[in-house]
Write an enzyme that holds these catalytic residues in place. Sequence first.
Site, PDB file in Angstrom:
ATOM      1  N   ARG A 123      17.780  -6.062  -5.658  1.00  0.00           N
ATOM      2  CA  ARG A 123      18.295  -6.637  -6.906  1.00  0.00           C
ATOM      3  C   ARG A 123      17.308  -7.686  -7.395  1.00  0.00           C
ATOM      4  O   ARG A 123      17.040  -8.654  -6.684  1.00  0.00           O
ATOM      5  CB  ARG A 123      19.658  -7.277  -6.646  1.00  0.00           C
ATOM      6  CG  ARG A 123      20.206  -8.106  -7.787  1.00  0.00           C
ATOM      7  CD  ARG A 123      21.602  -8.667  -7.464  1.00  0.00           C
ATOM      8  NE  ARG A 123      22.092  -9.475  -8.567  1.00  0.00           N
ATOM      9  CZ  ARG A 123      22.252 -10.801  -8.532  1.00  0.00           C
ATOM     10  NH1 ARG A 123      21.973 -11.482  -7.441  1.00  0.00           N
ATOM     11  NH2 ARG A 123      22.699 -11.444  -9.580  1.00  0.00           N
ATOM     12  N   HIS A 136      19.269 -13.877 -15.484  1.00  0.00           N
ATOM     13  CA  HIS A 136      19.431 -14.808 -14.359  1.00  0.00           C
ATOM     14  C   HIS A 136      18.855 -16.158 -14.794  1.00  0.00           C
ATOM     15  O   HIS A 136      17.948 -16.694 -14.162  1.00  0.00           O
ATOM     16  CB  HIS A 136      18.755 -14.258 -13.102  1.00  0.00           C
ATOM     17  CG  HIS A 136      19.272 -14.854 -11.811  1.00  0.00           C
ATOM     18  ND1 HIS A 136      19.748 -14.103 -10.756  1.00  0.00           N
ATOM     19  CD2 HIS A 136      19.376 -16.143 -11.411  1.00  0.00           C
ATOM     20  CE1 HIS A 136      20.112 -14.902  -9.757  1.00  0.00           C
ATOM     21  NE2 HIS A 136      19.887 -16.147 -10.129  1.00  0.00           N
ATOM     22  N   GLU A 144      26.092 -15.018 -12.520  1.00  0.00           N
ATOM     23  CA  GLU A 144      26.794 -16.300 -12.410  1.00  0.00           C
ATOM     24  C   GLU A 144      26.874 -17.068 -13.729  1.00  0.00           C
ATOM     25  O   GLU A 144      26.288 -18.143 -13.870  1.00  0.00           O
ATOM     26  CB  GLU A 144      26.129 -17.187 -11.346  1.00  0.00           C
ATOM     27  CG  GLU A 144      26.106 -16.572  -9.971  1.00  0.00           C
ATOM     28  CD  GLU A 144      25.771 -17.580  -8.864  1.00  0.00           C
ATOM     29  OE1 GLU A 144      25.499 -18.752  -9.173  1.00  0.00           O
ATOM     30  OE2 GLU A 144      25.794 -17.186  -7.696  1.00  0.00           O
ATOM     31  N   ASN A 157      29.003 -13.046  -5.799  1.00  0.00           N
ATOM     32  CA  ASN A 157      28.118 -13.950  -5.066  1.00  0.00           C
ATOM     33  C   ASN A 157      29.005 -14.957  -4.352  1.00  0.00           C
ATOM     34  O   ASN A 157      29.809 -15.634  -4.996  1.00  0.00           O
ATOM     35  CB  ASN A 157      27.176 -14.709  -6.007  1.00  0.00           C
ATOM     36  CG  ASN A 157      26.138 -13.808  -6.644  1.00  0.00           C
ATOM     37  OD1 ASN A 157      26.075 -12.613  -6.368  1.00  0.00           O
ATOM     38  ND2 ASN A 157      25.318 -14.382  -7.509  1.00  0.00           N
ATOM     39  N   TYR A 195      29.079 -17.998  -1.229  1.00  0.00           N
ATOM     40  CA  TYR A 195      28.366 -18.840  -0.267  1.00  0.00           C
ATOM     41  C   TYR A 195      29.275 -19.754   0.540  1.00  0.00           C
ATOM     42  O   TYR A 195      29.012 -20.041   1.699  1.00  0.00           O
ATOM     43  CB  TYR A 195      27.332 -19.723  -1.000  1.00  0.00           C
ATOM     44  CG  TYR A 195      26.170 -18.957  -1.576  1.00  0.00           C
ATOM     45  CD1 TYR A 195      25.051 -18.681  -0.800  1.00  0.00           C
ATOM     46  CD2 TYR A 195      26.190 -18.484  -2.892  1.00  0.00           C
ATOM     47  CE1 TYR A 195      23.980 -17.976  -1.311  1.00  0.00           C
ATOM     48  CE2 TYR A 195      25.115 -17.779  -3.414  1.00  0.00           C
ATOM     49  CZ  TYR A 195      24.018 -17.521  -2.621  1.00  0.00           C
ATOM     50  OH  TYR A 195      22.967 -16.814  -3.132  1.00  0.00           O
ATOM     51  N   GLU A 240      25.072 -11.448  -3.787  1.00  0.00           N
ATOM     52  CA  GLU A 240      24.351 -12.551  -3.122  1.00  0.00           C
ATOM     53  C   GLU A 240      25.219 -13.120  -2.019  1.00  0.00           C
ATOM     54  O   GLU A 240      26.426 -13.309  -2.203  1.00  0.00           O
ATOM     55  CB  GLU A 240      24.021 -13.709  -4.075  1.00  0.00           C
ATOM     56  CG  GLU A 240      22.904 -13.474  -5.032  1.00  0.00           C
ATOM     57  CD  GLU A 240      22.644 -14.665  -5.946  1.00  0.00           C
ATOM     58  OE1 GLU A 240      22.920 -15.822  -5.537  1.00  0.00           O
ATOM     59  OE2 GLU A 240      22.171 -14.434  -7.068  1.00  0.00           O
TER      60      GLU A 240
END
Length: 477
Positions: A83, A131, A176, A305, A307, A381
């Site tokens: 990606r 992005h 995002e 994504n 985290y 991600e």
Amino acid sequence: PVSQSRSETTRFPDGFLWGSATASYQIEGAVDEDGRTPSVWDTFSHTPGKTLDGDTGDVADDHYHRFREDVALMKELGLQTYRFSVAWPRITPQVTADALGPVEQRGLDFYSALVDELVAAGITPAVTLYHWDLPQALEDEGGWTDRRTAERFGEYAAVVAGALGDRVRTFITLNEPWCAAYLGYAAGVHAPGRTEPAAALAAVHHLNLGHGLAARAVREHAPGAEVAVTLNLGWFRPDDESSEGDRDAVRRVDGLQNRVFLGPMLRGEYPADVLEDTAAVTDWSFVRDGDVETIRQPLDALGLNYYSPTVVRRWSGEGAKETADGHGDGASPWVACDDVEFVELPGPRTEMGWSIDPRGMSELLLRLAAEAPGVDLYVTENGMAAPDVVGDDGVVHDDDRIAYLHDHLAAVLDAVEGGAPVKGYFVWSLLDNFEWAYGYSKRFGVVHVDYATQVRTPKDSARWYSRAAAENALPAR
Ligand code: PNW
């Protein structure tokens, strides 16, 4: 150590794609080559005080000149998908709010050569159209606060889809939008560095609109490709489950980070409570008739994504407010959330200071599966910043990162067992790179980059991840 996974099996579904992810401004460098004009991140990073140590993406990983080497590295590691993002200022460098301007063939040629290189290596390309490197000229006329940015973005998407769509499996409209809108326009810690809450909400809407227009353009100009969007959804929990105030704090941040995007994209409506909560900031009059229908485009896939977890509570209004949302004590990205407090969690953290809890990964995937039935899911991600400890052998022995990846991949398996149609996982990131406001101080790569020499060296985590990909199963950590 005991895995936090409930899952017994360690095998992933047949055809599961193992990949890595990057973004144009974070790796490419070559910022004034082949007709590229400045993006908001060039301007921001060159403004004193905006990034750590004044780091910029001028050179970054010099990927623009080294992409063949980087693709060869992915091939050697056995990665099956990649990606990457396309830098808008390389494709239509003369864009203005009113006109897309001419297409820069050299920009398209770069991405076309990258796609060819990937396909020749047996690696499936997934392209992110945005992005965060917005052409500066658009920002000068209002950026994402202006609906013409969304209109031009749809036109730019048509150009890229038309040029690459014959070889690209997946087009991801936005990466995002939460970060682009709130970190860029409310907290000011990302480009363009504005601190205007009302502007951030206008940006939310125009990013949503841009998504819808781009999704439609990809459908038309790359008919064989999957249409997707990548969201960084928050996994929010109340500090005290029995406190109504804390549960309401969860509703508020869930509205601002998750439902303000999922609502229009999946259901064609903005959540009424979000409009109400933010009414003192904006009247949302930038939402025009037909916009939410445009935003609600059929999606083939959703990218998550993930985290870190977040715990919130209702702030009593007394004493110092905790700001464990990782955004310091400056302007907040949390528009109209003055009475929400972000609670410091005990336990392990990454080098970013972000808490670790893989359960958020499975819960968010299961939530998406429930909210978007029939839509494939990708983890677009997930990864960990960790200190750069190079051993005597010249290799980074990043056991912490291996443990992080292991536990989050186990959480993906949990979600798959629970019925979530997760089709692939992209580790963030292939390479150490320009970590936005943190510059080169934070290293997310599974491959180490020596910035002085541009030498790439796979870390232990790259070897571990490579084994996972080869076996389509979770190796021991
Ligand atoms: C994501 N936050 O950014 C981006 O998509 C990547 O480009 C980035 O390198 C990666 O995650 C690691 O940071 C984020 O403050 C940046 O909540 C900031 C936040 C979240 C995601």
